[in-house]
Design a protein around this motif. Structure first.
Motif, PDB file in Angstrom:
ATOM      1  N   GLY A  38       4.246  11.361 -13.758  1.00 29.88           N
ATOM      2  CA  GLY A  38       4.104  10.982 -12.358  1.00 29.88           C
ATOM      3  C   GLY A  38       3.732   9.534 -12.154  1.00 29.88           C
ATOM      4  O   GLY A  38       3.515   8.779 -13.097  1.00 29.88           O
ATOM      5  N   TYR A  39       3.668   9.151 -10.887  1.00 36.06           N
ATOM      6  CA  TYR A  39       3.357   7.788 -10.467  1.00 36.06           C
ATOM      7  C   TYR A  39       1.889   7.639 -10.080  1.00 36.06           C
ATOM      8  O   TYR A  39       1.262   8.593  -9.618  1.00 36.06           O
ATOM      9  N   GLU A  40       1.401   6.432 -10.218  1.00 36.41           N
ATOM     10  CA  GLU A  40       0.138   6.016  -9.620  1.00 36.41           C
ATOM     11  C   GLU A  40       0.491   4.972  -8.573  1.00 36.41           C
ATOM     12  O   GLU A  40       1.154   3.971  -8.867  1.00 36.41           O
ATOM     13  N   ASN A  41       0.073   5.214  -7.331  1.00 32.50           N
ATOM     14  CA  ASN A  41       0.453   4.357  -6.218  1.00 32.50           C
ATOM     15  C   ASN A  41      -0.606   3.306  -5.914  1.00 32.50           C
ATOM     16  O   ASN A  41      -1.798   3.503  -6.192  1.00 32.50           O
ATOM     17  N   LEU A  42      -0.170   2.229  -5.301  1.00 31.92           N
ATOM     18  CA  LEU A  42      -1.088   1.193  -4.835  1.00 31.92           C
ATOM     19  C   LEU A  42      -1.881   1.710  -3.641  1.00 31.92           C
ATOM     20  O   LEU A  42      -1.376   2.488  -2.825  1.00 31.92           O
ATOM     21  N   SER A  43      -3.141   1.284  -3.551  1.00 26.95           N
ATOM     22  CA  SER A  43      -4.032   1.755  -2.492  1.00 26.95           C
ATOM     23  C   SER A  43      -4.800   0.581  -1.906  1.00 26.95           C
ATOM     24  O   SER A  43      -5.026  -0.428  -2.587  1.00 26.95           O
TER      25      SER A  43
ATOM     26  N   LYS B  27       7.532   0.710 -11.900  1.00 20.53           N
ATOM     27  CA  LYS B  27       7.955   1.664 -10.870  1.00 20.53           C
ATOM     28  C   LYS B  27       9.426   2.065 -10.983  1.00 20.53           C
ATOM     29  O   LYS B  27       9.815   3.155 -10.553  1.00 20.53           O
ATOM     30  N   ASP B  28      10.244   1.180 -11.580  1.00 13.41           N
ATOM     31  CA  ASP B  28      11.660   1.475 -11.728  1.00 13.41           C
ATOM     32  C   ASP B  28      11.992   2.097 -13.082  1.00 13.41           C
ATOM     33  O   ASP B  28      13.169   2.304 -13.401  1.00 13.41           O
TER      34      ASP B  28
ATOM     35  N   THR C  58       0.831  -1.204   0.000  1.00  8.53           N
ATOM     36  CA  THR C  58       0.000   0.000   0.000  1.00  8.53           C
ATOM     37  C   THR C  58       0.870   1.261   0.000  1.00  8.53           C
ATOM     38  O   THR C  58       1.853   1.346   0.738  1.00  8.53           O
ATOM     39  N   ASN C  59       0.474   2.200  -0.875  1.00 14.00           N
ATOM     40  CA  ASN C  59       1.143   3.503  -1.041  1.00 14.00           C
ATOM     41  C   ASN C  59       2.471   3.422  -1.781  1.00 14.00           C
ATOM     42  O   ASN C  59       3.140   4.450  -1.955  1.00 14.00           O
ATOM     43  N   LYS C  60       2.855   2.251  -2.237  1.00 12.91           N
ATOM     44  CA  LYS C  60       4.070   2.116  -3.036  1.00 12.91           C
ATOM     45  C   LYS C  60       3.756   2.451  -4.497  1.00 12.91           C
ATOM     46  O   LYS C  60       2.644   2.225  -4.983  1.00 12.91           O
ATOM     47  N   PRO C  61       4.718   2.992  -5.253  1.00 14.87           N
ATOM     48  CA  PRO C  61       4.467   3.337  -6.664  1.00 14.87           C
ATOM     49  C   PRO C  61       4.264   2.089  -7.508  1.00 14.87           C
ATOM     50  O   PRO C  61       4.924   1.070  -7.296  1.00 14.87           O
ATOM     51  N   TYR C  62       3.345   2.191  -8.461  1.00 15.68           N
ATOM     52  CA  TYR C  62       3.013   1.032  -9.293  1.00 15.68           C
ATOM     53  C   TYR C  62       3.335   1.265 -10.761  1.00 15.68           C
ATOM     54  O   TYR C  62       3.909   0.427 -11.426  1.00 15.68           O
ATOM     55  N   ILE C  63       2.941   2.430 -11.283  1.00 15.32           N
ATOM     56  CA  ILE C  63       3.157   2.737 -12.693  1.00 15.32           C
ATOM     57  C   ILE C  63       3.629   4.179 -12.820  1.00 15.32           C
ATOM     58  O   ILE C  63       3.210   5.044 -12.040  1.00 15.32           O
ATOM     59  N   TYR C  64       4.488   4.405 -13.817  1.00 12.40           N
ATOM     60  CA  TYR C  64       4.975   5.759 -14.084  1.00 12.40           C
ATOM     61  C   TYR C  64       4.552   6.175 -15.485  1.00 12.40           C
ATOM     62  O   TYR C  64       4.742   5.435 -16.449  1.00 12.40           O
ATOM     63  N   LEU C  65       3.957   7.375 -15.614  1.00 11.27           N
ATOM     64  CA  LEU C  65       3.524   7.921 -16.892  1.00 11.27           C
ATOM     65  C   LEU C  65       4.467   9.033 -17.328  1.00 11.27           C
ATOM     66  O   LEU C  65       4.832   9.905 -16.522  1.00 11.27           O
TER      67      LEU C  65
END
Length: 498
Positions: free
Chosen positions: A302-307, A410-411, A284-291
Motif C-alpha cells: 500500500g501507499y503512505e500519503n502526504l499529510s 508513487k509511480d 496533501t493526501n497525495k501518495p508518497y511511497i509504495y510498499l
C-alpha cells in the motif's frame, strides 16, 4: 497508553552475526523440531521478501515432518537464519538476527543508544583497501566524544594502539576505545599519507538520544535567503524539533534550501513523509511511497500519503509513543538541493526518490548506499504471524530482522542500484576542508550555493591532488553502521491501499 507497533527498518552497511552458544539450540531428535529454529524457519517462510527464491524456505519443506526436523535441528539459530538468506552479501546485504541475551554492537532500532557521540566514515588509505582511516563527520554536543575533545574533521589512524584496517575498524563500536589522531594528512598520486599526534584519546559510550536536527543557518547571497539544514536521522521523537526548524525558516523568509543528508542513515517513515510536506506542502493526501511485500502478505502492500499534520512522539521505555499532532510548517519550495554521501541511506534515499516526483531535487556529493528494501521485526509469536512483541515467547530472546518489503515512489518506478548525484564531489576533498557546519569551505555546501546563486564563491579551501586514483567505489564497502537508524513505521496497519 504506550503504543504497540511493529517496527520496520532499512539498514546500511555490515550485517552483524549475533554471537551464539550451542546451548541456545537444544538437542532434539528428528521427531521433535528445535523450538527456536522452528520459529526462525516459519517466520522467514511467512515474511521473507525473497522466500519464493530460496529452496530451503519452500512450503514443500514442511510436508515431511522428519525431513523438516532433520533440516532445522542441530544448528544454532543464527546459523540457520543466515543459511536461509537469498544470495547473502550480494542481493540480501541487510537481514540480521539478534539474541538480546548477547551484547549487540550496534542498536539499529532503539532511539536511545549506547554511543560515543561521534559519527565517522571509513576511507582506504590506498587501492589495496587494507589500511584505513576514520574521518569524524560530526560530534554530538555534550557526548563523551565532545568531552574528550574530538571534533568534526579529526582523522583517526589507530584504534587501541593498532593501525586501523579493514579487519579491525569495527572496534570503533566498542563500549570503550582509545584512538590515535592524525597530526597531518597529505595526498600522493595513489595514497593518503598521515602522521600521528602524540598521545591518545579515550571514549566510553553512554546512552544518548541524539537530536538529529544538528544545525541550521540562514545564508544570504545575491538576494537569495538560503536555509542550510543538517539533518542526521529521521527520528520520530524529534518530529517537533524538525517542525520547529521549518517554522524558523518560514520566519527567516527562506526561499532556497540546502538539506544535508550526508550522514543520515534513515529512520521513521512518518518523519520522512512529514519532511516532504515541510519542504513543499502543496500535495496533501497525495501518495508518497509504495510498499511491496511478498505474496503471502499482499494485504500489507500500500501507499503512505502526504499529510498536513505531523505526529509528535515522546520516548517511553525507549519506544516513540504518540502524544499529539501538529500542523506542518511548510516552505512551499519547488526545488531543493540535497547533499549526499556513501553514508546516505534508507529514509534519506526515500526522500530523494519520492520527493522528486513533486519537486525538483538536485543532489550533490557521492553515490548513496542503494537501500530500497526494508524489514519488520519478527518475534516468536506464531499465533500473531510472528509480528507481536507483547505475545512473544519468553523462553528465549531471539528476534529476526529480515528483509520483508521493497519500496518505490508513487509511480512505482524501478529503483536505481544507487542514487548517483547530479554533481559529484571527490569524497577525499573533505579531509582538508571538513570545517564546522555552515562554513562555505565545505566543498559540498559551496557547490550548492554556487548552483543557487549562479556565482563562484572565492574561498581558501584546499584541494586534493587531481590525479588521486582512489575512487568512490573503494569507499562503499567500508561504510560504518554507526549512523544508521533504518526505516520504521509506527503502525503499518494504517497503510491505505490506493
Amino acid at each position: 497508553m504506550k503504543l504497540k507497533y511493529i517496527v520496520k527498518t532499512l539498514l546500511i552497511g555490515l550485517v552483524f552475526t549475533a554471537c551464539s552458544k550451542d546451548s541456545d539450540s537444544n538437542e532434539t531428535t528428528a521427531t521433535e523440531p528445535d523450538e527456536i529454529n522452528n520459529f526462525v524457519w516459519k517466520a522467514m517462510n511467512s515474511w521473507y521478501y525473497w522466500q519464493p527464491n530460496v529452496a530451503n524456505l519452500s512450503d514443500s519443506k514442511i510436508t515431511s515432518t522428519t525431513t523438516y526436523n532433520n533440516f532445522i535441528n542441530g544448528k544454532t539459530p543464527d546459523a540457520l537464519f543466515y543459511s536461509l538468506l537469498y544470495q547473502r552479501g550480494t542481493v540480501d546485504r541487510f537481514s540480521w538476527i539478534e539474541n538480546s541475551n548477547e551484547i549487540v554492537q550496534v542498536s539499529k532500532i532503539a532511539e536511545v543508544e549506547k554511543q560515543g557521540g561521534f559519527s565517522y566514515g571509513i576511507y582506504p588509505k590506498d587501492a589495496s583497501n587494507t589500511n584505513m582511516v576514520a574521518l569524524i563527520n560530526y560530534i554530538v554536543p555534550g557526548s563523551p566524544a565532545a568531552l574528550a575533545g574530538l571534533k568534526r574533521g579529526d582523522v583517526i589512524t589507530k584504534i587501541n594502539g593498532s593501525q586501523l584496517t579493514s579487519s579491525n575498524y569495527d572496534q570503533l563500536e566498542n563500549t570503550q576505545l582509545t584512538v590515535t589522531l592524525a597530526a597531518s594528512v597529505q595526498f600522493t598520486n595513489s595514497s593518503l599519507v598521515t602522521t600521528d599526534k602524540i598521545g591518545t584519546v579515550t571514549v566510553t559510550k553512554t546512552d544518548i538520544d541524539e537530536n538529529p536536527v544538528a544545525y541550521y543557518e540562514k545564508k544570504v547571497y545575491g538576494g537569495k535567503n538560503i536555509g542550510y539544514l543538517v539533518y542526521n536521522s529521521f527520528k520520530s521523537d524529534y518530529n517537533d524539533e524538525l517542525n520547529t526548524a521549518f517554522a524558523k525558516m518560514q520566519s527567516d523568509g527562506i526561499n532556497e534550501l540546502v538539506l544535508d543528508l550526508r550522514y543520515n542513515g534513515g529512520g521513521s517513515l512518518e518523519t520522512a513523509v512529514a519532511l516532504a510536506q515541510m519542504i513543499n506542502g502543496s500535495f496533501t493526501n497525495k501518495p508518497y511511497i509504495y510498499l511491496d511485500f511478498n505474496n503471502k502478505h499482499n494485504s500489507e502492500d500500500g501507499y503512505e500519503n502526504l499529510s498536513d499534520k505531523v505526529k509528535i512522539f515522546n520516548l517511553i521505555d525507549n519506544e516513540p509513543t504518540f502524544q499529539r499532532e501538529e500542523s506542518i510548517n511548510s516552505l512551499a519550495l519547488t526545488k531543493i538541493y540535497v547533499l549526499v554521501s556513501f553514508q546516505t541511506a534508507s529514509a534519506s534515499e526515500l526522500t530523494i526518490q519520492c520527493l522528486k516526483k513533486y519537486v525538483s531535487v538536485i543532489t550533490i556529493g557521492e553515490e548513496t548506499v542503494g537501500k530500497f528494501v526494508g524489514s519488520n521485526t519478527l518475534y516468536d509469536s506464531p499465533a500473531y504471524d510472528y509480528a507481536s512483541y507483547a505475545n512473544r515467547s519468553t523462553k528465549h530472546k531471539w528476534q529476526l530482522q529480515p528483509i520483508t518489503f521493497s519500496y518505490y515512489n508513487k509511480d512505482k518506478d524501478a529503483n536505481p542500484a544507487k542514487i548517483t548525484p547530479d554533481y559529484e564531489i571527490n569524497p577525499y576533498s573533505t579531509f582538508l576542508n571538513l570545517v564546522e557546519f555552515g562554513n562555505v569551505k565545505d566543498p559540498y555546501l559551496k557547490k550548492a550555493i554556487e548552483l543557487i546563486t549562479g556565482q563562484t564563491l572565492r574561498t581558501t579551501a584546499k584541494t586534493t591532488n587531481p590525479s588521486l586514483s582512489l575512487r568512490i567505489s573503494n569507499l562503499a564497502a567500508f561504510n560504518p553502521t554507526n549512523t544508521a537508524k533504518g526505516l520504521y513505521i509506527e503502525d503499518y496497519k494504517r497503510l491505505k491501499k490506493q
